[in-house]
Motif scaffolding. Structure first.
Motif, mmCIF file in Angstrom:
data_model
loop_
_atom_site.group_PDB
_atom_site.id
_atom_site.type_symbol
_atom_site.label_atom_id
_atom_site.label_comp_id
_atom_site.label_asym_id
_atom_site.label_seq_id
_atom_site.Cartn_x
_atom_site.Cartn_y
_atom_site.Cartn_z
ATOM 1 N N LEU A 135 0.374 10.400 -3.938
ATOM 2 C CA LEU A 135 1.818 10.214 -3.897
ATOM 3 C C LEU A 135 2.235 9.340 -5.074
ATOM 4 O O LEU A 135 1.453 8.532 -5.577
ATOM 5 C CB LEU A 135 2.230 9.515 -2.585
ATOM 6 C CG LEU A 135 1.997 10.289 -1.286
ATOM 7 C CD1 LEU A 135 2.342 9.390 -0.100
ATOM 8 C CD2 LEU A 135 2.804 11.562 -1.247
ATOM 9 N N ARG A 136 3.455 9.499 -5.505
ATOM 10 C CA ARG A 136 3.954 8.663 -6.598
ATOM 11 C C ARG A 136 4.441 7.324 -6.034
ATOM 12 O O ARG A 136 4.961 7.261 -4.919
ATOM 13 C CB ARG A 136 5.102 9.365 -7.310
ATOM 14 C CG ARG A 136 4.682 10.651 -8.030
ATOM 15 C CD ARG A 136 5.869 11.303 -8.708
ATOM 16 N NE ARG A 136 5.493 12.532 -9.399
ATOM 17 C CZ ARG A 136 6.339 13.329 -10.043
ATOM 18 N NH1 ARG A 136 7.645 13.009 -10.067
ATOM 19 N NH2 ARG A 136 5.929 14.423 -10.632
ATOM 20 N N PRO A 137 4.270 6.256 -6.799
ATOM 21 C CA PRO A 137 4.802 4.957 -6.350
ATOM 22 C C PRO A 137 6.314 5.012 -6.152
ATOM 23 O O PRO A 137 7.005 5.801 -6.793
ATOM 24 C CB PRO A 137 4.416 4.003 -7.480
ATOM 25 C CG PRO A 137 3.268 4.666 -8.156
ATOM 26 C CD PRO A 137 3.528 6.141 -8.060
ATOM 27 N N VAL A 138 6.797 4.176 -5.254
ATOM 28 C CA VAL A 138 8.224 4.057 -4.989
ATOM 29 C C VAL A 138 8.712 2.766 -5.642
ATOM 30 O O VAL A 138 8.109 1.706 -5.456
ATOM 31 C CB VAL A 138 8.500 4.003 -3.473
ATOM 32 C CG1 VAL A 138 9.970 3.688 -3.216
ATOM 33 C CG2 VAL A 138 8.121 5.328 -2.826
ATOM 34 N N HIS A 139 9.787 2.836 -6.397
ATOM 35 C CA HIS A 139 10.351 1.662 -7.059
ATOM 36 C C HIS A 139 11.609 1.255 -6.301
ATOM 37 O O HIS A 139 12.571 1.998 -6.232
ATOM 38 C CB HIS A 139 10.681 1.955 -8.514
ATOM 39 C CG HIS A 139 9.473 2.356 -9.318
ATOM 40 N ND1 HIS A 139 8.510 1.459 -9.706
ATOM 41 C CD2 HIS A 139 9.056 3.571 -9.779
ATOM 42 C CE1 HIS A 139 7.563 2.083 -10.392
ATOM 43 N NE2 HIS A 139 7.871 3.364 -10.439
ATOM 44 N N ALA A 186 5.465 3.674 7.013
ATOM 45 C CA ALA A 186 4.497 3.843 5.920
ATOM 46 C C ALA A 186 4.391 5.318 5.567
ATOM 47 O O ALA A 186 4.441 6.194 6.443
ATOM 48 C CB ALA A 186 3.138 3.289 6.322
ATOM 49 N N ARG A 187 4.227 5.617 4.294
ATOM 50 C CA ARG A 187 4.224 7.001 3.816
ATOM 51 C C ARG A 187 2.937 7.727 4.167
ATOM 52 O O ARG A 187 2.860 8.960 4.062
ATOM 53 C CB ARG A 187 4.442 7.004 2.311
ATOM 54 C CG ARG A 187 5.754 6.375 1.902
ATOM 55 C CD ARG A 187 5.734 5.943 0.449
ATOM 56 N NE ARG A 187 5.764 7.085 -0.449
ATOM 57 C CZ ARG A 187 5.347 7.041 -1.712
ATOM 58 N NH1 ARG A 187 4.818 5.919 -2.201
ATOM 59 N NH2 ARG A 187 5.431 8.104 -2.478
ATOM 60 N N MET A 188 1.928 7.002 4.571
ATOM 61 C CA MET A 188 0.651 7.596 4.945
ATOM 62 C C MET A 188 0.331 7.267 6.406
ATOM 63 O O MET A 188 0.875 6.310 6.965
ATOM 64 C CB MET A 188 -0.480 7.110 4.029
ATOM 65 C CG MET A 188 -0.687 5.613 4.004
ATOM 66 S SD MET A 188 0.558 4.700 3.055
ATOM 67 C CE MET A 188 0.315 5.378 1.413
ATOM 68 N N ILE A 216 0.840 -1.206 0.000
ATOM 69 C CA ILE A 216 0.000 0.000 0.000
ATOM 70 C C ILE A 216 0.872 1.253 0.000
ATOM 71 O O ILE A 216 0.624 2.206 -0.744
ATOM 72 C CB ILE A 216 -0.941 -0.004 1.205
ATOM 73 C CG1 ILE A 216 -1.951 -1.151 1.090
ATOM 74 C CG2 ILE A 216 -1.683 1.331 1.328
ATOM 75 C CD1 ILE A 216 -2.767 -1.384 2.352
ATOM 76 N N SER A 217 1.915 1.248 0.824
ATOM 77 C CA SER A 217 2.774 2.417 0.961
ATOM 78 C C SER A 217 3.616 2.650 -0.288
ATOM 79 O O SER A 217 3.615 3.750 -0.860
ATOM 80 C CB SER A 217 3.676 2.253 2.185
ATOM 81 O OG SER A 217 4.568 3.346 2.319
ATOM 82 N N ASP A 218 4.325 1.625 -0.740
ATOM 83 C CA ASP A 218 5.228 1.795 -1.882
ATOM 84 C C ASP A 218 4.482 2.182 -3.151
ATOM 85 O O ASP A 218 4.974 2.979 -3.959
ATOM 86 C CB ASP A 218 6.008 0.503 -2.133
ATOM 87 C CG ASP A 218 7.085 0.256 -1.098
ATOM 88 O OD1 ASP A 218 7.315 1.142 -0.254
ATOM 89 O OD2 ASP A 218 7.692 -0.829 -1.130
ATOM 90 N N ASN A 219 3.288 1.623 -3.339
ATOM 91 C CA ASN A 219 2.529 1.868 -4.560
ATOM 92 C C ASN A 219 1.476 2.959 -4.408
ATOM 93 O O ASN A 219 0.691 3.192 -5.335
ATOM 94 C CB ASN A 219 1.871 0.566 -5.023
ATOM 95 C CG ASN A 219 2.895 -0.460 -5.451
ATOM 96 O OD1 ASN A 219 3.545 -0.311 -6.477
ATOM 97 N ND2 ASN A 219 3.070 -1.502 -4.647
#
Length: 286
Positions: free
Chosen positions: A279-283, A114-116, A49-52
């Motif tokens: 937010l943009r996904p994290v790769h 987590a980013r959120m 959920i966080s990365d994407n």
């Protein structure tokens, strides 16, 4: 890899609505105890959920009478001799045991990183590992019948999955020590009074509804500004004031959401709600 919302999980039910990811512990017949699958599934769900950037807020709730009974006692099979099938591996010792425990701690640290924001909606017992889990969340709401218990002392061990490093920053240390040394239950209202939970609601349905309402309110804000706020709060928690202020200057210099501010003012002028990008996904990796 399928997303968290497309996978059939053993211990969880995961849904998405109004840009809020709702993760439900879903083993009520076992009081949502934490078996081996739990420790693997929770970080996989949260990291996906966080990365994407699949949601803007995460809510964690539970099913049945209790939020969680903590570690599944089957995980302790073989303590004192032999081996175990669960995450507790008495056959692992020394340096290997330290590395193994790090993987268990990471199952809750994923909530912190987590980013959120992550919101916990707690009903009934929040025992042992449940305290570790909820202490890693950004906010906690509880039903009137909820209680918290650092259960580890009652089975002859020290809590080790994250309770103490986090709880000591959430409530007065005297309370942490009393709960840790005695294994007593901390009722919901007392938890509210000392700042462990933000609010106490009448029952399980009410606490979940309240947590989701707060989540939807947050989800309507600029995701980048919310993510920045979480980063800054977490950083300030770990550093002195001047260091945190300097990091805030660096963050603002590189991440300041000018477009989101412009959208806010434009929406006000036009009499509508602002529409912010996710937010943009994290790769990760190559």
């Amino acid at each position: 890899m399928a997303s968290a919302f497309e996978t059939d999980w053993t211990c969880f039910q995961v849904t998405l609505e109004d840009r809020v990811a709702h993760i439900r512990l879903n083993r009520p017949e076992a009081f949502n105890s934490m078996n081996r699958a739990f420790w693997n599934e929770l970080p996989a769900i949260v990291d996906d959920i966080s990365d994407n950037a699949r949601a803007r807020v995460i809510v964690i709730s539970s099913t049945g009478r209790h939020f969680t009974a903590g570690m599944d006692l089957q995980n302790f099979a073989g303590v004192g001799g032999g081996t175990a099938e669960g995450p507790r591996r008495p056959d692992i010792a020394g340096e290997a045991s330290r590395a193994h425990l790090e993987s268990l701690q990471d199952a809750f640290s994923c909530l912190d990183r987590a980013r959120m924001p992550v919101i916990a909606a707690i009903q009934g017992g929040c025992v042992g590992g449940g305290v570790d889990l909820t202490a890693a969340c950004d906010m906690r709401y509880a039903s009137a019948d909820a209680f918290f218990c650092i259960q580890e002392i009652n089975i002859g061990m020290t809590a080790d999955a994250g309770t103490f490093p986090r709880l000591c920053r959430l409530i007065p240390q005297g309370w942490v020590r009393e709960l840790a040394y005695t294994g007593r239950r901390l009722p919901a209202e007392a938890a509210r009074e000392i700042g462990l939970v933000n609010a106490v609601l009448p029952d399980a349905d009410a606490v979940v509804a309240h947590a989701l309402a707060v989540a939807r309110e947050i989800a309507a804000k600029s995701p980048l500004a919310v993510a920045g706020s979480k980063v800054m709060i977490n950083y300030a928690r770990e550093h002195d004031t001047e260091t945190a202020l300097d990091y805030l200057r660096v963050w603002q210099a590189g991440m300041f959401p000018a477009a989101d501010m412009a959208e806010t003012f434009k929406a006000r002028q036009e009499g509508r709600e602002p529409d912010f990008p996710d937010l943009r996904p994290v790769h990760r990796g190559m």
